[in-house]
Design an enzyme around this catalytic site. Structure first.
Site, mmCIF file in Angstrom:
data_model
loop_
_atom_site.group_PDB
_atom_site.id
_atom_site.type_symbol
_atom_site.label_atom_id
_atom_site.label_comp_id
_atom_site.label_asym_id
_atom_site.label_seq_id
_atom_site.Cartn_x
_atom_site.Cartn_y
_atom_site.Cartn_z
ATOM 1 N N ARG A 1 43.986 58.241 8.575
ATOM 2 C CA ARG A 1 44.583 58.375 9.895
ATOM 3 C C ARG A 1 45.588 59.528 9.946
ATOM 4 N NH1 ARG A 1 42.965 57.153 14.526
ATOM 5 N NH2 ARG A 1 44.660 57.493 15.966
ATOM 6 N N ARG B 1 44.650 51.684 -0.199
ATOM 7 C CA ARG B 1 45.154 52.797 0.602
ATOM 8 C C ARG B 1 46.665 52.815 0.658
ATOM 9 N NH1 ARG B 1 41.751 53.028 6.159
ATOM 10 N NH2 ARG B 1 40.179 54.356 5.270
ATOM 11 N N CYS C 1 42.212 53.165 9.224
ATOM 12 C CA CYS C 1 41.967 51.771 9.601
ATOM 13 C C CYS C 1 41.638 51.682 11.085
ATOM 14 C CB CYS C 1 43.204 50.921 9.271
ATOM 15 S SG CYS C 1 43.420 50.657 7.506
ATOM 16 N N ARG D 1 42.638 53.943 18.800
ATOM 17 C CA ARG D 1 43.900 54.614 18.454
ATOM 18 C C ARG D 1 43.879 56.054 18.980
ATOM 19 N NH1 ARG D 1 45.031 53.224 12.240
ATOM 20 N NH2 ARG D 1 47.170 53.760 12.778
ATOM 21 N N PRO D 2 44.185 56.227 20.286
ATOM 22 C CA PRO D 2 44.119 57.569 20.877
ATOM 23 C C PRO D 2 45.216 58.486 20.341
ATOM 24 C CG PRO D 2 45.094 56.012 22.434
ATOM 25 C CD PRO D 2 44.682 55.209 21.234
ATOM 26 N N ILE D 3 45.019 59.809 20.502
ATOM 27 C CA ILE D 3 46.073 60.752 20.104
ATOM 28 C C ILE D 3 46.494 61.630 21.294
ATOM 29 C CG2 ILE D 3 45.512 60.787 17.632
ATOM 30 C CD1 ILE D 3 44.194 63.560 18.161
ATOM 31 N N ASP D 4 46.316 61.062 22.502
ATOM 32 C CA ASP D 4 46.651 61.847 23.701
ATOM 33 C C ASP D 4 48.122 62.275 23.741
ATOM 34 O OD1 ASP D 4 46.793 58.888 24.090
ATOM 35 O OD2 ASP D 4 47.832 59.486 25.910
ATOM 36 N N GLN D 5 49.009 61.477 23.169
ATOM 37 C CA GLN D 5 50.436 61.839 23.212
ATOM 38 C C GLN D 5 50.750 62.988 22.248
ATOM 39 O OE1 GLN D 5 52.600 60.461 25.603
ATOM 40 N NE2 GLN D 5 50.557 59.825 26.228
ATOM 41 N N LYS E 1 54.607 54.500 2.301
ATOM 42 C CA LYS E 1 53.330 55.153 2.621
ATOM 43 C C LYS E 1 53.441 56.005 3.884
ATOM 44 C CE LYS E 1 49.883 53.020 5.043
ATOM 45 N NZ LYS E 1 49.168 53.744 6.089
ATOM 46 N N ASN E 2 53.936 55.397 4.953
ATOM 47 C CA ASN E 2 53.878 56.116 6.229
ATOM 48 C C ASN E 2 54.909 57.243 6.327
ATOM 49 O OD1 ASN E 2 51.647 54.708 6.984
ATOM 50 N ND2 ASN E 2 52.753 53.215 8.251
ATOM 51 N N ASP F 1 52.769 46.154 11.531
ATOM 52 C CA ASP F 1 52.160 46.205 10.196
ATOM 53 C C ASP F 1 52.498 44.976 9.347
ATOM 54 O OD1 ASP F 1 51.025 48.590 10.863
ATOM 55 O OD2 ASP F 1 52.507 49.832 9.849
HETATM 56 N N1 EPU Z 1 49.205 55.502 21.350
HETATM 57 C C1 EPU Z 1 48.669 56.123 22.443
HETATM 58 N N2 EPU Z 1 48.499 57.477 22.404
HETATM 59 C C2 EPU Z 1 48.851 58.220 21.322
HETATM 60 C C3 EPU Z 1 49.410 57.583 20.212
HETATM 61 C C4 EPU Z 1 49.571 56.217 20.256
HETATM 62 O O1 EPU Z 1 48.330 55.469 23.435
HETATM 63 O O2 EPU Z 1 48.683 59.447 21.376
HETATM 64 C C5 EPU Z 1 49.422 54.042 21.363
HETATM 65 C C6 EPU Z 1 48.606 53.328 20.298
HETATM 66 O O3 EPU Z 1 47.306 53.015 20.779
HETATM 67 C C7 EPU Z 1 49.452 52.111 20.025
HETATM 68 C C8 EPU Z 1 50.885 52.626 20.200
HETATM 69 O O4 EPU Z 1 50.775 53.805 20.982
HETATM 70 O O5 EPU Z 1 49.221 51.126 20.970
HETATM 71 C C9 EPU Z 1 51.615 52.959 18.911
HETATM 72 O O6 EPU Z 1 50.823 53.819 18.095
HETATM 73 P P1 EPU Z 1 51.476 54.833 17.064
HETATM 74 O O7 EPU Z 1 51.135 56.218 17.481
HETATM 75 O O8 EPU Z 1 52.905 54.485 16.863
HETATM 76 O O9 EPU Z 1 50.652 54.519 15.742
HETATM 77 P P2 EPU Z 1 50.180 55.541 14.645
HETATM 78 O O10 EPU Z 1 51.162 56.648 14.522
HETATM 79 O O11 EPU Z 1 48.751 55.917 14.824
HETATM 80 C C10 EPU Z 1 51.511 54.468 12.705
HETATM 81 C C11 EPU Z 1 51.198 53.888 11.358
HETATM 82 C C12 EPU Z 1 50.499 52.551 11.516
HETATM 83 C C13 EPU Z 1 51.369 51.628 12.345
HETATM 84 C C14 EPU Z 1 51.754 52.286 13.687
HETATM 85 C C15 EPU Z 1 52.751 51.469 14.485
HETATM 86 C C16 EPU Z 1 50.850 55.878 10.043
HETATM 87 C C17 EPU Z 1 49.903 56.740 9.319
HETATM 88 N N3 EPU Z 1 50.333 54.807 10.655
HETATM 89 O O12 EPU Z 1 50.257 54.651 13.354
HETATM 90 O O13 EPU Z 1 50.403 52.046 10.202
HETATM 91 O O14 EPU Z 1 50.665 50.441 12.622
HETATM 92 O O15 EPU Z 1 52.354 53.562 13.431
HETATM 93 O O16 EPU Z 1 53.916 51.271 13.773
HETATM 94 O O17 EPU Z 1 52.048 56.105 10.048
HETATM 95 C C18 EPU Z 1 49.530 50.753 8.477
HETATM 96 O O18 EPU Z 1 50.368 51.259 7.728
HETATM 97 O O19 EPU Z 1 48.821 49.763 8.144
HETATM 98 C C19 EPU Z 1 49.345 51.296 9.809
HETATM 99 C C20 EPU Z 1 48.282 51.063 10.521
#
Ligand code: EPU
Length: 410
Positions: free
Chosen positions: A82, A389, A106, A111-115, A11-12, A296
């Site tokens: 997401r 999903r 979810c 879940r910020p996207i600042d990075q 999926k991811n 996950d």
């Molecule tokens: N984070 C920040 N700022 C950012 C991005 C992330 O502070 O800009 C923090 C998050 O709050 C978290 C950590 O960094 O504490 C890791 O977050 P990451 O960005 O890796 O998560 P994501 O990309 O939003 C993906 C998967 C999630 C999975 C996480 C961690 C997708 C679509 N989603 O999310 O998958 O939990 O990586 O491996 O790829 C799932 O499949 O059930 C799922 C939630």
């Protein structure tokens, strides 16, 4: 549980690779695409933007993004998932602009996207961000490769910056990059289409911008978490199952814990056999970015812990609030779980009892299904759309392994 189960495409990886097709002026064929609702949503968004999408039998999809009409994806669909944040990086790279609503998906944590934004800015983007959307365009000096050091290891930011940098002039270096298998898969997909990306799978990724991607054929890797979910189910319920279409190397962080808990694991080239008599022993798990134990799989291993002999400790290092999606539900089924900050202390009990519970997110839902299969009596899991999903044909696959599970339409 007995028999064999074939794991679908990841999926991811799929939810990143499909929007990455925006970067290609030409036709690409993506194979092993899972038929799950998140994929259906992303394909709808792409079609709406003008990408010609054709679904072929056997899980292949062709996409042709030559004539994209818009850089503003429909917010109604964007908010449903997401991974729609990948539209930002892909549209910015190809068209120098993007206007994307903030993603949904979810909501088990903040879940910020600042990075992601930090990365786009480093590449020269001007960013206009509100509570509703992110608008990106080229800043005064244009878009160009650059060095980006992530403050936190983020899967999404790493993939989004890879996409954003793919068609820019110059070289981008991402430091402190995430190393998940789906990051390597995205880089391999883009390289097959003509990109120049190296280092994916390590914490430093180098992207040398190319002028154009032209197309090709690529097969998505198997889903590590789907495979882990079936392994956890067999460990908890007991049985003898061959989990097919996996990359055993990706599974080591999960299989090593299940072995520690008493399941027997045999690795083959692209399958794993698990045998469990359902008698598990307690363990300690700390979630970490890959190659650590995946967040996950937190909920699914927690179910195994609720049934294991002794006191287990489960520490969540990625999303602290993730326990709240399912621990109360497991408690309602007779589990003994005490949450102390980012650690759950789980005291095993011989058997859970069936109850009516609610899935609050995708993995929580999968865990409740495992709990229900292991429990005495009938369990009703509400909100099953979350599970749909990310798991292709979960009911059918579980049923084929001997589970008594039905989808009830309301
Ligand atoms: N984070 C920040 N700022 C950012 C991005 C992330 O502070 O800009 C923090 C998050 O709050 C978290 C950590 O960094 O504490 C890791 O977050 P990451 O960005 O890796 O998560 P994501 O990309 O939003 C993906 C998967 C999630 C999975 C996480 C961690 C997708 C679509 N989603 O999310 O998958 O939990 O990586 O491996 O790829 C799932 O499949 O059930 C799922 C939630």
């Amino acid at each position: 549980m007995r028999g064999s189960v074939t794991i679908s495409g990841a999926k991811n990886a799929a939810v990143a690779i499909l929007p990455a097709a925006i970067l290609i002026e030409g036709k690409c064929r993506v194979e092993n695409v899972p038929d799950i609702s998140d994929v259906r949503v992303i394909l709808t968004i792409l079609q709406d933007l003008g990408v010609v999408v054709e679904k072929l039998p056997g899980g292949a999809v062709t996409l042709d993004a030559t004539y994209i009409r818009s850089t503003k994806p429909n917010p109604e669909f964007v908010k449903k998932m997401r991974a729609s944040y990948y539209l930002m990086g892909a549209l910015l790279s190809r068209f120098g602009q993007a206007d994307v609503a903030l993603p949904g998906g979810c909501n088990f944590a903040n879940r910020p996207i600042d990075q992601h934004i930090k990365g786009f800015k480093a590449l020269g983007a001007k960013v206009d961000e509100t509570d509703e959307y992110v608008r990106l365009c080229a800043g005064e000096n244009g878009l160009c490769g650059n060095r980006v050091s992530l403050d936190v290891v983020s899967v999404g930011a790493t993939m989004n910056i890879i996409m954003a940098a793919t068609l820019l002039p110059g070289q981008t270096i991402i430091e402190n990059a995430a190393k998940e298998p789906h990051i390597v898969d995205l880089a391999n997909f883009l390289n097959t289409m003509g990109a120049d990306i190296s280092g994916a799978g390590t914490d430093t990724i180098k992207i040398r911008g190319v002028q154009k991607l032209t197309g090709g054929t690529y097969a998505i890797i198997p889903d590590q978490i789907e495979a882990g979910t079936y392994l956890a189910a067999v460990a908890a319920v007991g049985g003898d199952v061959l989990v097919k279409n996996v990359i055993p190397k990706h599974m080591e962080c999960i299989t090593s814990k299940l072995e520690e808990m008493g399941a027997s694991i045999q690795n083959f080239d692209d399958s794993i056999r698990i045998v469990s008599n359902g008698n598990l022993t307690c363990t300690t798990v700390k979630t970490r970015p890959y190659p650590g134990f995946p967040t996950d799989m937190q909920a699914q291993i927690c179910v195994c812990m609720t049934l294991a002999d002794g006191v287990s400790k489960l520490t969540e290092n990625v999303y602290e609030t993730r326990f709240f999606g399912y621990c109360n539900e497991l408690t309602a089924m007779g589990a003994d779980i005490q949450i102390n900050g980012k650690t759950a202390v789980v005291t095993g009990t011989p058997r859970l009892s069936g109850a009516s519970v609610t899935a609050k997110d995708l993995r929580a839902g999968a865990a409740l299904i495992i709990a229900g299969l292991s429990a005495r009596g009938t369990t009703y899991v509400d909100n099953i759309h979350y599970v749909e999903r990310g798991y292709e044909q979960l009911i059918e696959k579980m049923t084929a392994l001997g589970a008594d599970i039905q989808r009830i339409e309301e």
